[in-house]
Design a protein around this motif. Structure first.
Motif, mmCIF file in Angstrom:
data_model
loop_
_atom_site.group_PDB
_atom_site.id
_atom_site.type_symbol
_atom_site.label_atom_id
_atom_site.label_comp_id
_atom_site.label_asym_id
_atom_site.label_seq_id
_atom_site.Cartn_x
_atom_site.Cartn_y
_atom_site.Cartn_z
ATOM 1 N N LYS A 48 18.580 6.133 -12.996
ATOM 2 C CA LYS A 48 18.421 7.075 -11.880
ATOM 3 C C LYS A 48 17.157 7.935 -11.999
ATOM 4 N N ASN A 49 16.750 8.244 -13.214
ATOM 5 C CA ASN A 49 15.522 9.037 -13.380
ATOM 6 C C ASN A 49 14.309 8.254 -12.895
ATOM 7 N N LEU A 50 14.296 6.955 -13.188
ATOM 8 C CA LEU A 50 13.194 6.108 -12.746
ATOM 9 C C LEU A 50 13.203 5.956 -11.226
ATOM 10 N N VAL A 51 14.390 5.814 -10.667
ATOM 11 C CA VAL A 51 14.523 5.703 -9.208
ATOM 12 C C VAL A 51 14.008 6.972 -8.543
ATOM 13 N N ARG A 52 14.301 8.117 -9.130
ATOM 14 C CA ARG A 52 13.840 9.383 -8.569
ATOM 15 C C ARG A 52 12.319 9.469 -8.598
ATOM 16 N N LYS A 53 11.692 8.977 -9.666
ATOM 17 C CA LYS A 53 10.230 8.966 -9.734
ATOM 18 C C LYS A 53 9.641 8.120 -8.608
ATOM 19 N N ILE A 54 10.282 6.992 -8.338
ATOM 20 C CA ILE A 54 9.817 6.123 -7.253
ATOM 21 C C ILE A 54 9.952 6.840 -5.913
ATOM 22 N N GLU A 55 11.079 7.502 -5.711
ATOM 23 C CA GLU A 55 11.333 8.190 -4.442
ATOM 24 C C GLU A 55 10.311 9.295 -4.187
ATOM 25 N N LEU A 56 9.846 9.932 -5.236
ATOM 26 C CA LEU A 56 8.914 11.053 -5.079
ATOM 27 C C LEU A 56 7.479 10.593 -4.873
ATOM 28 N N LYS A 113 0.810 -1.223 0.000
ATOM 29 C CA LYS A 113 0.000 0.000 0.000
ATOM 30 C C LYS A 113 0.843 1.273 0.000
ATOM 31 N N ARG A 114 2.103 1.158 0.384
ATOM 32 C CA ARG A 114 2.936 2.360 0.366
ATOM 33 C C ARG A 114 3.063 2.872 -1.068
ATOM 34 N N PRO A 115 2.855 4.165 -1.294
ATOM 35 C CA PRO A 115 2.905 4.698 -2.661
ATOM 36 C C PRO A 115 4.235 4.443 -3.365
ATOM 37 N N ASP A 116 5.352 4.542 -2.635
ATOM 38 C CA ASP A 116 6.637 4.321 -3.280
ATOM 39 C C ASP A 116 6.822 2.854 -3.664
ATOM 40 N N ASN A 117 6.316 1.940 -2.830
ATOM 41 C CA ASN A 117 6.410 0.521 -3.163
ATOM 42 C C ASN A 117 5.527 0.173 -4.358
ATOM 43 N N LEU A 118 4.338 0.774 -4.402
ATOM 44 C CA LEU A 118 3.461 0.570 -5.550
ATOM 45 C C LEU A 118 4.106 1.105 -6.822
ATOM 46 N N ALA A 119 4.760 2.253 -6.705
ATOM 47 C CA ALA A 119 5.442 2.841 -7.863
ATOM 48 C C ALA A 119 6.608 1.961 -8.314
ATOM 49 N N LEU A 120 7.322 1.391 -7.363
ATOM 50 C CA LEU A 120 8.433 0.489 -7.684
ATOM 51 C C LEU A 120 7.939 -0.685 -8.533
ATOM 52 N N LEU A 166 17.675 -2.929 -7.138
ATOM 53 C CA LEU A 166 18.706 -3.118 -6.111
ATOM 54 C C LEU A 166 19.231 -1.775 -5.611
ATOM 55 N N PHE A 167 19.471 -0.873 -6.524
ATOM 56 C CA PHE A 167 19.983 0.464 -6.206
ATOM 57 C C PHE A 167 19.025 1.193 -5.260
ATOM 58 N N TYR A 168 17.737 1.176 -5.615
ATOM 59 C CA TYR A 168 16.733 1.841 -4.782
ATOM 60 C C TYR A 168 16.605 1.171 -3.421
ATOM 61 N N ALA A 169 16.658 -0.157 -3.408
ATOM 62 C CA ALA A 169 16.525 -0.898 -2.146
ATOM 63 C C ALA A 169 17.650 -0.550 -1.174
ATOM 64 N N ILE A 170 18.860 -0.436 -1.683
ATOM 65 C CA ILE A 170 19.991 -0.087 -0.813
ATOM 66 C C ILE A 170 19.812 1.328 -0.268
ATOM 67 N N LYS A 171 19.344 2.252 -1.117
ATOM 68 C CA LYS A 171 19.081 3.611 -0.648
ATOM 69 C C LYS A 171 18.058 3.611 0.488
ATOM 70 N N VAL A 172 16.999 2.820 0.315
ATOM 71 C CA VAL A 172 15.917 2.799 1.304
ATOM 72 C C VAL A 172 16.376 2.166 2.609
ATOM 73 N N ASP A 173 16.986 0.982 2.526
ATOM 74 C CA ASP A 173 17.312 0.253 3.750
ATOM 75 C C ASP A 173 18.468 0.867 4.522
#
Length: 334
Positions: free
Chosen positions: A184-192, A55-62, A152-159
């Protein structure tokens, strides 16, 4: 790592159908994707199933932006699979996990007693399980696709909370390696993608209900929540406040009291605190800077006269502050 990879591969044969089970978050999703890639062309098939609600928006976006193939646990017949794997978790972490015998366990949380599996690789010193899985990829000489590298890149940033939480040199090496391959552009969209209209009401409630102790600890009980992730989001949100060193946010979901703990990571241990304060009532534990407890409400009835929100809020504060209503627990929190 090459030896560990060889042992992992030796667990499987070409005719195997492998079920990878996770509690879906960025680290577990990326770890499961990596295991699936490592087994490509070495087994007949594999599937990734998740036991929680995403349900988290960033996880759904991922999941949406990276087109990650996931299935709900309830929609899968586990008897159709010949091998079972669990990543970024351990069997004792959830009742559903504990139902199965595993062939592979790969995790970075503190080791729980009684683990049994033909292949176990657990490294609590890693900030992210995805860092460990990246090492397996490199040992296998597999160049990650943009999708896998981004996950993987996004997961390391998050954890690692952008390397503000406990990390290791291995986390840094993995992150640096993935940097060249991730989108990185896609990762940024997920983060936002952190907030939805539905979640705003919980932030409003948390701000109105929060209690600050000694000008450094924030408590907030949200009552019934649509997802435990709301407690996580708000606990992380409170840690952005200057001078706050602890954030303890709780809520009720599916007959359980969810307690999420966060701290600034300086000479503190949220995992040990959660274990000491709540493990006698239900699963509890985590890392130094982040932890969680899930207590069945039925287990509170022997301690509390009622489980209304005010009583539960008081109970949590007393357990955390070392003045428990239950067993004699005294936990330093400073």
């Amino acid at each position: 790592m090459s030896e560990r990879l060889r042992k992992l591969w030796n667990i499987f044969s070409y005719g195997d159908k492998v079920l990878i089970i996770i509690n879906a978050d960025p680290d577990s999703i990326a770890s499961a994707l990596t295991l699936r890639r490592l087994l490509w062309r070495r087994i007949q098939s594999s599937a990734i199933v998740y036991i929680n609600e995403i349900k988290r928006p960033d996880n759904l976006a991922l999941v949406r932006l990276l087109k990650i193939p996931l299935s709900k646990f309830k929609n899968i017949d586990s008897s159709q699979f010949t091998k079972m794997a669990i990543v970024d978790s351990q069997p004792s972490h959830h009742e559903i996990f504990s139902r199965f015998q595993y062939d592979v366990i790969i995790d970075h949380h503190p080791v729980n007693e009684g683990l049994e599996a033909p292949f176990i690789d657990i490294h609590p010193e890693y900030g992210a399980n995805s860092s460990l899985m990246t090492e397996y990829l490199r040992a296998a000489k597999i160049r990650p696709s943009s999708t896998l590298a981004s996950a993987l890149f996004y997961a390391i940033k998050v954890d690692t909370h952008n390397f503000e939480r406990e990390t290791s040199e291995e986390d840094v090496k993995a992150f640096r390696y993935l940097f060249s391959y991730a989108n990185k552009n896609l990762v940024r969209k997920i983060e936002l993608s952190e907030m939805t209209l539905d979640s705003i009401s919980y932030y409003k409630l948390a701000l109105s209900q929060m209690k600050i102790k000694n000008r450094k600890r924030i408590y907030a009980h949200l009552g019934k929540v649509t997802s435990p992730d709301m407690c996580v989001l708000i606990a992380d949100f409170f840690m952005r406040i200057h001078d706050i060193s602890w954030s303890i946010v709780s809520g009720i979901h599916n007959g359980k009291l969810i307690v999420v703990l966060r701290n600034d990571g300086y000479r503190k241990d949220a995992g040990k605190l959660a274990d000491a304060a709540f493990a006698h009532l239900g699963p509890a534990g985590g890392h130094k800077a982040m932890a969680r407890a899930e207590i069945p409400l039925k287990n509170l009835k022997a301690i509390l006269k009622t489980t209304d929100d005010q009583i539960i809020e008081k109970f949590i504060r007393r357990q955390i502050e070392g003045k428990p209503l239950g067993p004699d627990i005294s936990v330093p929190i400073s």
